[in-house]
Every structure is written in structure tokens, then in C-alpha cells.
Design a protein around this motif. Sequence first.
Motif, PDB file in Angstrom:
ATOM      1  N   GLN A  23      10.591  -2.095   9.838  1.00 38.58           N
ATOM      2  CA  GLN A  23      10.223  -1.515   8.548  1.00 38.58           C
ATOM      3  C   GLN A  23       9.722  -0.084   8.687  1.00 38.58           C
ATOM      4  O   GLN A  23       9.861   0.714   7.764  1.00 38.58           O
ATOM      5  CB  GLN A  23       9.126  -2.376   7.898  1.00 38.58           C
ATOM      6  CG  GLN A  23       8.714  -1.909   6.505  1.00 38.58           C
ATOM      7  CD  GLN A  23       7.381  -2.508   6.084  1.00 38.58           C
ATOM      8  OE1 GLN A  23       6.409  -2.484   6.837  1.00 38.58           O
ATOM      9  NE2 GLN A  23       7.335  -3.072   4.879  1.00 38.58           N
ATOM     10  N   GLN A  24       9.141   0.246   9.838  1.00 35.11           N
ATOM     11  CA  GLN A  24       8.528   1.559  10.061  1.00 35.11           C
ATOM     12  C   GLN A  24       9.133   2.207  11.318  1.00 35.11           C
ATOM     13  O   GLN A  24       8.439   2.398  12.330  1.00 35.11           O
ATOM     14  CB  GLN A  24       7.014   1.385  10.237  1.00 35.11           C
ATOM     15  CG  GLN A  24       6.309   0.659   9.122  1.00 35.11           C
ATOM     16  CD  GLN A  24       5.980   1.580   7.967  1.00 35.11           C
ATOM     17  OE1 GLN A  24       5.969   2.808   8.098  1.00 35.11           O
ATOM     18  NE2 GLN A  24       5.701   1.007   6.803  1.00 35.11           N
ATOM     19  N   LEU A  30       0.815  -1.218   0.000  1.00 34.46           N
ATOM     20  CA  LEU A  30       0.000   0.000   0.000  1.00 34.46           C
ATOM     21  C   LEU A  30       0.848   1.268   0.000  1.00 34.46           C
ATOM     22  O   LEU A  30       0.307   2.365  -0.153  1.00 34.46           O
ATOM     23  CB  LEU A  30      -0.920   0.010   1.220  1.00 34.46           C
ATOM     24  CG  LEU A  30      -1.987  -1.088   1.285  1.00 34.46           C
ATOM     25  CD1 LEU A  30      -2.768  -0.979   2.583  1.00 34.46           C
ATOM     26  CD2 LEU A  30      -2.932  -1.002   0.092  1.00 34.46           C
ATOM     27  N   GLY A  31       2.144   1.116   0.216  1.00 31.31           N
ATOM     28  CA  GLY A  31       2.996   2.294   0.305  1.00 31.31           C
ATOM     29  C   GLY A  31       2.735   3.102   1.562  1.00 31.31           C
ATOM     30  O   GLY A  31       2.878   4.325   1.560  1.00 31.31           O
ATOM     31  N   GLU A  32       2.376   2.421   2.667  1.00 28.05           N
ATOM     32  CA  GLU A  32       2.009   3.106   3.901  1.00 28.05           C
ATOM     33  C   GLU A  32       3.228   3.491   4.718  1.00 28.05           C
ATOM     34  O   GLU A  32       4.208   2.742   4.808  1.00 28.05           O
ATOM     35  CB  GLU A  32       1.103   2.208   4.756  1.00 28.05           C
ATOM     36  CG  GLU A  32      -0.303   2.063   4.219  1.00 28.05           C
ATOM     37  CD  GLU A  32      -1.059   3.373   4.215  1.00 28.05           C
ATOM     38  OE1 GLU A  32      -0.765   4.252   5.058  1.00 28.05           O
ATOM     39  OE2 GLU A  32      -1.939   3.529   3.353  1.00 28.05           O
ATOM     40  N   ARG A  33       3.115   4.632   5.360  1.00 30.44           N
ATOM     41  CA  ARG A  33       4.123   5.095   6.321  1.00 30.44           C
ATOM     42  C   ARG A  33       3.397   5.333   7.638  1.00 30.44           C
ATOM     43  O   ARG A  33       2.679   6.315   7.787  1.00 30.44           O
ATOM     44  CB  ARG A  33       4.805   6.368   5.822  1.00 30.44           C
ATOM     45  CG  ARG A  33       5.975   6.828   6.674  1.00 30.44           C
ATOM     46  CD  ARG A  33       6.624   8.066   6.053  1.00 30.44           C
ATOM     47  NE  ARG A  33       7.819   8.444   6.769  1.00 30.44           N
ATOM     48  CZ  ARG A  33       7.821   9.210   7.871  1.00 30.44           C
ATOM     49  NH1 ARG A  33       6.672   9.655   8.346  1.00 30.44           N
ATOM     50  NH2 ARG A  33       8.954   9.522   8.454  1.00 30.44           N
ATOM     51  N   LEU A  34       3.564   4.418   8.582  1.00 27.08           N
ATOM     52  CA  LEU A  34       2.815   4.480   9.835  1.00 27.08           C
ATOM     53  C   LEU A  34       3.197   5.710  10.649  1.00 27.08           C
ATOM     54  O   LEU A  34       4.382   6.025  10.817  1.00 27.08           O
ATOM     55  CB  LEU A  34       3.070   3.234  10.675  1.00 27.08           C
ATOM     56  CG  LEU A  34       2.422   1.924  10.236  1.00 27.08           C
ATOM     57  CD1 LEU A  34       2.782   0.826  11.232  1.00 27.08           C
ATOM     58  CD2 LEU A  34       0.908   2.062  10.124  1.00 27.08           C
ATOM     59  N   ASP A  35       2.170   6.390  11.174  1.00 26.28           N
ATOM     60  CA  ASP A  35       2.411   7.467  12.128  1.00 26.28           C
ATOM     61  C   ASP A  35       2.444   6.939  13.557  1.00 26.28           C
ATOM     62  O   ASP A  35       3.145   7.504  14.403  1.00 26.28           O
ATOM     63  CB  ASP A  35       1.309   8.528  12.010  1.00 26.28           C
ATOM     64  CG  ASP A  35       1.324   9.209  10.668  1.00 26.28           C
ATOM     65  OD1 ASP A  35       2.145  10.117  10.482  1.00 26.28           O
ATOM     66  OD2 ASP A  35       0.534   8.816   9.792  1.00 26.28           O
ATOM     67  N   LEU A  76       5.352   4.854  19.249  1.00 28.43           N
ATOM     68  CA  LEU A  76       4.987   3.626  19.951  1.00 28.43           C
ATOM     69  C   LEU A  76       4.140   3.979  21.166  1.00 28.43           C
ATOM     70  O   LEU A  76       4.576   4.734  22.048  1.00 28.43           O
ATOM     71  CB  LEU A  76       6.254   2.879  20.369  1.00 28.43           C
ATOM     72  CG  LEU A  76       6.130   1.450  20.861  1.00 28.43           C
ATOM     73  CD1 LEU A  76       5.399   0.573  19.854  1.00 28.43           C
ATOM     74  CD2 LEU A  76       7.507   0.877  21.151  1.00 28.43           C
ATOM     75  N   VAL A  77       2.913   3.413  21.219  1.00 24.92           N
ATOM     76  CA  VAL A  77       1.934   3.793  22.232  1.00 24.92           C
ATOM     77  C   VAL A  77       1.271   2.540  22.780  1.00 24.92           C
ATOM     78  O   VAL A  77       1.107   1.544  22.057  1.00 24.92           O
ATOM     79  CB  VAL A  77       0.859   4.747  21.642  1.00 24.92           C
ATOM     80  CG1 VAL A  77      -0.205   5.093  22.672  1.00 24.92           C
ATOM     81  CG2 VAL A  77       1.508   6.009  21.102  1.00 24.92           C
TER      82      VAL A  77
END
Length: 820
Positions: free
Chosen positions: A638-639, A612-617, A644-645
Motif C-alpha cells: 500500500q505504501q 487517516l490519509g497517511e503517506r509513510l516516509d 525501508l530501515v
Amino acid sequence: MPRVEPSFASACTAVRLSPTIWALAATAGVALQLLQPALWPGWRYAVLGVAAVLLGGAAMWARPHAGARRTQQGLLLLMVVCAAAASFALTGWQALGRQAQRIAPALEGVDVDVIAVVDALPARTSQGLRMQLVVEQAQRANGQAVELPQRLEVTWYAPRGAGAALWPAVSAGERWRWTLRLKAPHGARNPHGWDWELWLWAQGIGATGYVRDSPKNTTPRRLDPAEGRRPVEALRQQVRDAIVAQGAVPGAADAEPDAANDRRRAFGVVAALVTGDQRSIDTADWEVFRRTGVAHLVSISGLHITMFAWLAMRLLGALWRCSPWLCLRWPAPLAALWGGVGLAAAYALFSGGGLPAQRTVGMLVVVALLHSTGRRWPWWAVWSAVLAVIALWDPWALCQAGFWLSFVAVGVLLASGTAGWQLQGWAQRLYQLLREQMVVVLALSPLSLLFFGQVSLVGGLANLLAIPWVTLVVTPLSLLGVLWHPLWEAAAWCVQAMAVVLEALSAWPWASLARAQAPWWAAAAAIAAGVGLVLPLPWQWKALALPLLWPALWWQAPRPAPGEVDMLALDVGQGAAVLLRTAHHSLLFDAGPAWPGGDAGARVVQPLLQALGERLDMLVLSHGDADHVGGAEAVLAQQPQAQLVGAGAAVVAQRLSRSWQPCVAGQQWEWDGVLWQVLHPAAGVQGDGNAASCVLRVQAANGAAVLLTGDIEAAQEAALLRSGQNLQADVLLAPHHGSRTSSSAAFLAAVAPHTVVVQAGYRNRFGHPAAPVLRRYAAQDLVVQSTPQCGAAHWNGVQAQTVACERSLRPRYWSHAPDR
């Protein structure tokens, strides 16, 4: 002059077409059948097949008699359609045979006494032994005979806490008696994920399960020696075990741990090159090979066997020409051709004889037959004819990335004119070998982008170094080591030397380029560009191919509009992982489970985010249970930019030496017009157990909402009710996977969802979702979507009352669809 009636032979000659047309027609029929969501009854395939043969034969006979050109063209088209219909029917019949070999639902979860032969080389894992069996007899505990699928895949788990020395010793070809507990072949179904059910279907495996090794069951025992059964597999196992044993460092107590590990990994690569046991290669090594684009050199793939055949042809041709007597008896080109095919077949058989190897040997035989009979077909005719043979022989190969990588590579070699062996001299032959591999690397880059969402930018340099090293040094030493074991030591040393270079290349920041997975039309354009760049065309034509790469390289997956949110509850088995996206932001709620030898983060979440080309926030780990945080480290690798929560983040952050933030009720923020609210736990709640689970409510601008609950139980649900917070949501992620200790009636009434999504494993040992919970859902008329039946669950706030299932969106007849 009297009219002469044409004979049957003349009729056949009159309708002779390019082999390409017939081959593509047959392949198209197979491909069309693979798109069927469900199989027809057998009589439909029979009627279609018989009708196609009769109608096509009649058209072939009538065409020479037809006077008008238009009529002849119509009959010609009819013959092509009949060829496609016949291959469609044949593939359907094959599929019905595979479907009949699946386990009956009544036998799932039942102890069955089985006598079976170990059919292939057992794979030793951290859990025990994984084996493929061929069933001879089966009966229930009461002695009643039952009918099982012919082929099974089972695991014999090692005794709890036992070391490797105490694990069961099983060899290929042995006949054993076990008590097995089996289930239908069932795998996760996620967008852009690996279809394990398809792999089992293609292997003809009708059930999976495990050995019941307990005092209550029949003690597993070997019934007779292994002699005479599966001799090739038994020999493979002996060779593999000998290589692994030699990889153990003498005096391990005095050896450096890193040196011992490097040695073990190097011998694992040697074992893979000799026996085809790719499980011998360490996971870290696979990652290096993929990033540097040399994975095809260390796996016994179709391309590997093809290159082995061509190298053997060159060597045999050179040796054959040394003897005038041999050249007079049989021309050197033919001797080299068939000798190379024979050696490749022997290598494929010894390396496991898997379906990719079988397909490749079949392809080589077809090509050799064409050359031997003097048929000088153009490369595209040869390529398409082999494609049709493979499609009819193994239809489900067309659904596998490995097949297309190997087959397109061979086609490119044929098209570019690099597949010959006419050059003289070792320098010229080495140059040709390097050129062939570089052409393959260039042509397969678009396919790698299509299937895996990444392409190696250092692949050209890495292959330039690794191709001659692996092909001319490592592989020959590894194979000759079967005759003289000390050569394995030299081969392992060469592997370690290569690993140093590849690891250095892999460490470069731009070693590989990851892009979102493009749609089929953009991928097709990129593949056409790759082929155009390697064909022997003028440079002006090659330059025209470059713009075709643009759509695949710059494609971006569609995202929700501002104010909207979509959710994807992944199918990760017994665990949880949910991806939520807005117009410019992404959040992952939990990261799925870990298991011996892998985790959902690497197997499921990473491929999805990359496609998906995602970049996690943000990565929210609701609490610390392994089925929620097991894949977190793989995701963060990878991200790394993701915040981190959550209660489960503490132990992960400690292992990674990074900061984290707890979930506390009252936290809220807004992304792209979408409101995010933390409802639980209250400030002061300690620990990372179920009671501390983070509860997150996400509401779109139109009011549509989803409630993610972690593993809260009835006590926490009551606390949420007392807090007076807004719990209403259109979709509820079932608390604690549908455990009987959660989903109280009062809580469900307050949330008032339309749909409940349950993330659980198929036939999981916890019984999730529990029957009382399902009754409570039914009492409130809630729609239940459970991942074993649904696969990944898709939801978008625009259509808040609809949750779509991956298994329904992309139905496949080989997929398992359990009732519950």
C-alpha cells in the motif's frame, strides 16, 4: 345535544400519525441505547419500559379529549418520546441477556469437558477447523458441572505438520465431546478498525477457544450420527465440499500450477454463491472485487438476496401470467411477490441464514405484507418502518457497515422508482436490472468512502459488465449445479472469464480512489448528495447535490503542528506496530505479526493509514522476529514509497527485491522541528535477532519524548546505559513486550518515563507482561498501559504525561475489559 365520549377506536384513529414518525422514534431509541458506554442494572430498563408504555398509553387516550391545539401537540410529542424510551428499554434488556451469556472469568484458561453440537458449517483454514458450537453439557476435569455460554466459537488445530487429509472431519449437526480451553471474546481495538468483539456479540457467542487434543485430555469423539440435527447446515456442507472437490484438477501432477490455482479460485466463487461460504473466495480475488466495486455481486449480502428476490418475482410473474386459470385464482402480482419472497427466504436459509440474510428476509416480508394488505405507503414510510423492525429485532445491525450498505441500497431503489417489475419484454427487464444496479453503485459510493476510505472509479464499467453476467448466467448455473453437478464446471468457466476482465480493470492505475475517512457531518452530506443524484428529480436539483460531495472528497485528517509529534501504539495482539506523525511526515515502527491466513499489516495497519490519509516516509523494522515484521509486505504494497530501515528489513527487502538501510547508533534527522535519534545497535552488530533491535528516540520541540525499544533485553539495556546517550523519555515502549529478561531497574531509572506502553496479546502464552516486570514498574510509580486492557494507546507531545486508551476514548458495553 348531549356530548358523545370518544371510544378507544376513535381515539386511536385521532392520534394516527405517519408511520415514519413512529418508526424513526423507535429507531432513535435503539440507536441511543447503542451509544451507552455501560449497561444499566436490569431494574432501570424495566422501570423505564413500563413507565414509557403507561405514560404513552395515557397520552394517546387523553389526546382526543384535549381541546387546545397546543395541548394536543404536547401530548403527541410525549407519545413519540415514550415510543423512543420503550425501544431504548427493550434494547437494554436484550443487551443484558447477551451479557449474561459471557464466560465467567474463573473458567478462562481452564480445561473443560464439553458435549456440544456443531451449529454451522465448519470453516477449514490453514490451521485446522473453525467451528461454532451449541453447548449441551460442560464439566471440569474433576467432574464438577460448570455453566458455559450457550454458543462458542472454537478452533480444532490440525496436527503439527499434518496434511489436509489428516485433519479432523467434522460435519454440521454432529454431536461431539471435546476438551476445550476457552477465554472471553476479546479482539483488537484500534481507531478505524474492525470491531471483532461487536461481531461476536451480535452472533451471541459468549466465548472463544480451541480443542485440547493431547494424550492428557479426553480424546475428541463423535457421540451420535448427524441425522436430524441442523439438516440445512449439513446439506450446505455436502454441497460446498462437492463443489470444492470438483474444483480439484484431475491429474494435478500434469496440470499447470497457475491453471490449477485459477480453477480452484473459480470454484471458490461458485461455492460462495451457492452456500454463502465467503471464506471459499481467495484473498486476491476479494481485493480485485473491491477495487472494481463488484464485491456485492459475489457475496450473499442483503442486497444480493434482495436482487435475487426481485429477479424471482419477475420470472414468477411472467410464468404465472401464462396460465389464465392461475391468474383467476390469485392475481399474478401477488403470486410473484410472495413467490419471490419465499424463494429469497429459501436461498437465504441455504446460504447460511446469517444475520444479514435474516434481516433482509424480514424486510421483504414487511414490504410484501404492506402490498398485500393494500397499504400504499410512500417509499420513505416503507423504508423507515422496515428500519424500525430490523432495529428492534437485531439492534446491533445499526453498528455494521454491511447493514447500511444493503439497507441504503434498497431505500435508494425504492426512492428512485426502479424497484418495480412493471416492464415487459426481456430487453426492457434487462435494461431495468442494469439501471437498478447502476443506481445502487452511484448511491453507495459515498458510503463506501465513509466505511472503507475508498471508492471504485471503474465500478460503473465493471458493474455494467458483471451485473448481467453474474445475475443471469453465473448464479443460475451455480444454483442449478446442485441438481446437476456438471453445471458447476460451466459456472466456474464463466467466473474465470469474468476474472480476466475484472483483473484488467483492477490493474488500471486509477481503478479506485482512496481518501481519508471524513467526519460524520461530511459523510452525511456526501450520502445526501448520492441519494439526491439518483432520485427522480429535475437535473437542476441534481446539480445542487454535487457540492455536497466536496467535504468528503477533500477532507484531510488533522495533523500535529510543526514541532509536535503524536504516537499511536496499535493493538495488534502479540506483536508491535507504532505510528508516529509530525506536521508533514509519518513513520511506522514495526508492522505487527502474521498468522495463518492473514497479518496485522492488512488487517490493522492498512485500514488505519488509509482512513487517516497517511503517506509513510519510513518503515522501521526493529528486528526480524515474525511478530514485528509479519505485516511489512502488506504495508509496503500500500505504501511502496516508504523507505525501508532496520535489522528486520533485510529479509523483507530480499523478498521484495528492494533496497534497505540498517539502523546504526548515531543516525539522526529532523522532521518538522522534531528530532529522531537511533540509539542502538552499535556499528558492527550482526544479525536480526533481539540483540540487533533498533532503538529509536523521538523528541518534540518542547522536549517531550518517546523511546521505542524493539525486543532489546537486559544486556542491550546495560550497553545503552554505558553509552552515555540521553535515554530520558515521557513514554517508554516496553522492551520485549514486558518480558522478564528486559526492563531492568537501572534502565527504567535512566529513562524515567511517566508511562510504559506494553504491546502484547490477551492471555498470551509467553505471560507478557511478566509479573516481576510489573513489580519493577510499580516500584518506580510508572503508569502501565497494556494493549489488551487499553486497546490502541494515543500519545501527543503537547500533553506528554497523558496516554489515552482507545477503549476509554470510545467505550462500548459489548467490549471486553479484562483486569489484566
